[in-house]
Scaffold this active site. Structure first.
Site, short mmCIF file in Angstrom:
data_model
loop_
_atom_site.label_atom_id
_atom_site.label_comp_id
_atom_site.label_asym_id
_atom_site.label_seq_id
_atom_site.Cartn_x
_atom_site.Cartn_y
_atom_site.Cartn_z
N HIS A 84 1.20 2.63 6.45
CA HIS A 84 0.44 3.22 5.41
C HIS A 84 0.29 2.24 4.37
O HIS A 84 -0.73 2.53 3.30
CB HIS A 84 1.02 4.61 4.73
CG HIS A 84 2.43 4.33 3.85
ND1 HIS A 84 3.70 4.47 4.49
CD2 HIS A 84 2.29 4.05 2.78
CE1 HIS A 84 4.07 4.32 3.59
NE2 HIS A 84 3.77 3.99 2.34
N SER A 129 7.26 1.22 -0.43
CA SER A 129 7.24 1.55 0.95
C SER A 129 7.06 0.08 1.56
O SER A 129 6.36 -0.98 1.03
CB SER A 129 5.73 2.12 0.90
OG SER A 129 5.85 3.37 0.38
N ASP A 168 5.28 4.64 11.61
CA ASP A 168 4.74 4.03 10.16
C ASP A 168 5.36 2.61 9.95
O ASP A 168 5.68 2.25 8.98
CB ASP A 168 5.49 4.93 9.07
CG ASP A 168 4.52 4.68 7.60
OD1 ASP A 168 3.47 4.10 7.69
OD2 ASP A 168 5.27 4.84 6.54
#
Length: 493
Positions: free
Chosen positions: A129, A232, A159
């Protein structure tokens, strides 16, 4: 007399020596407290060496994405007539007037994330993402060098994304094992929250094997490490400086850290990376069953001592499971010799199995266990979704156990792509039915493992069941099948 005086003096001398010894020990202890760092005094970990050894291999990732914006005046409002050369004329015509793009403007939207280098020749792991739909990916190292990264591959389901930098001799992290991580163990994250490079945050492992609604194939590591936007893709280290996870998600109501952070186990990431390197895509094992959690009420209805395993709610057509002895209502307790503690544990086990591999399932049915052998298939690119059609032909309804029911029509059965009929719930009135979670539009297909097509079938299957006993009902919903457990209410009067 002299004898007594000498004895008293000797006692005093001995006491004085003891006092001096105690004083010396006390002073030495105080000096040690000053010399020993606070974290050592209270048995807390010191992360300074870990950060110094690993921070250089953590990178900052920024991306540019095309973003489209459309500017227009509210409905019914036109650009006002202004005198020639009015300073407001250019403003209105530039932002709200007619143009070749009909008022649409394109901008570069930038996002920030983190990643870490796993090889000296420039392979970098981050989250999917972070780089999704990016036109350009810029990776910045700790020494301020910047590289335009190439996307080797990405996997939305886990992911994970793999990038490649055109460089050599880069610092790297050491990969560890999440299997050895224990709940309560200290861990450290290094990333770029809100763009602040090389920020270190620490905490403990809160839980393992967490299953999130959008990620059935990842058994997340839950921590209380402070993770914020920009973290992230950052690495999660154990105290030995080994990467055990990739920080991926947070649970938040404010948009920031709230003490619930989730990391992808490094074993999952390594498997994905190896497949991306070799094939450019990721394949996963597939059984072809819909499963759900076994609640305490469902466990009682199936005659189990306690909840365990994964309850099969549907066997998909043209799937590996269809060619075996697996049936709806079976409870999968083991997979290839590993215990299936709950429904969340099964998908990662199956997903990490190679397509074509033979596996054995321990299945419980009617209170007895059996072993089922099958060959694992490959997970389809898109999940199969059961369609539903709200159109119906009205038929007479009947009320049973607080549920207003009628049989499905042939048109409805065809529209919902059901193999057999069932009873559609028109209204939920009874307390037991409401407590069980029934909704208008549910389609009841099985009661205690037996198919129902008419209201009479439903009444016959319930006949003779004692009040207070839980009965399991398989219902079909738009998102798929699900078992509900309803307690038989006491008869009134």
């Amino acid at each position: 007399m002299n004898h007594l005086f000498k004895k008293y003096a000797s006692v005093q001398a001995a006491h004085g020596q003891i006092f001096r010894n105690v004083l010396a020990i006390y002073l030495i202890g105080q000096l040690l407290l000053i010399a020993v760092p606070v974290h050592a005094r209270y048995n807390l970990p010191d992360f300074t060496e870990l950060v110094e050894e690993t921070a250089d291999a953590v990178v900052n990732i920024s991306t540019s994405k095309p973003a489209q914006a459309h500017r227009s005046l509210p409905p019914g409002m036109d650009i006002p007539e202004l005198y020639k050369d009015s300073p407001f004329g250019d403003f209105f015509h530039r932002f709200f007037g007619d143009s070749e793009d009909n008022g649409e403007r394109y901008f570069n939207s930038r996002s920030l994330g983190s990643g870490f280098i796993i090889s000296e020749d420039g392979y970098v792991i981050t989250n999917h993402h972070v780089i999704k739909d990016a036109d350009e990916i810029i990776v910045k190292l700790s020494d301020r060098r910047q590289f335009v990264a190439e996307v080797i591959g990405n996997d939305p389901r886990s992911d994970i994304a793999l990038l490649k930098l055109d460089a050599a001799g880069l610092p790297t992290v050491k990969l560890g094992s999440s299997e050895n991580v224990k709940v309560g163990q200290w861990v450290l994250a290094i990333g770029s929250p809100f763009g602040f490079d090389a920020s270190a945050t620490a905490g403990i492992v809160s839980a393992k094997g967490r299953n999130l609604p959008s990620d059935n194939y990842v058994p997340f590591i839950q921590t209380d490490v402070a993770i914020n936007p920009g973290n992230s893709g950052s690495p999660l280290f154990d105290l030995d400086g080994h990467v055990v996870g990739i920080n991926s998600q947070i649970y938040t109501r404010s948009g920031g850290f709230m003490g619930l952070s989730f990391a992808i186990p490094i074993e999952v990431a390594v498997d994905v990376v190896n497949q991306l390197k070799a094939h450019g895509h990721v394949s996963r094992g597939w059984l072809g069953v819909y499963i759900q959690e076994v609640t305490m009420e469902l466990a009682e209805s199936f005659g189990m001592d306690k909840p365990a395993g994964a309850l099969v709610a549907k066997v998909l057509p043209s799937s590996p499971a269809e060619d075996t002895d697996i049936e709806v209502g079976d409870i999968i307790l083991g997979y290839n010799g590993k215990e299936v503690k709950n429904s969340a544990a099964l998908p990662p086990m199956v997903g990490q199995t190679k397509a074509g591999e033979q596996v054995s399932l321990e299945v419980m049915r009617d209170g007895k266990t059996r072993i089922v052998e099958l060959k694992v298939g490959q997970l389809p690119e898109k999940d199969q979704i059961l369609a539903s059609d709200s159109s119906s032909e009205e038929e007479s309804a009947d009320t049973v156990l607080g549920l207003s029911l009628r049989a499905l029509t042939e048109k409805e059965i065809k529209a919902m792509k059901l193999e057999e009929g069932g009873l559609v719930v028109l209204d939920v009135q009874g307390d037991s039915a409401k407590a069980a979670g029934f909704r208008n539009g549910d389609v009841i297909q099985m009661v205690n493992g037996k198919s129902v097509k008419t209201v009479s079938d439903f009444k016959d299957l319930l006949e003779g069941l004692p009040a207070g006993k839980f009965v399991s009902l398989l219902v079909q919903r738009a998102r798929g099948p699900e078992f509900l457990a309803m307690r038989i209410p006491k008869k009134q009067g």
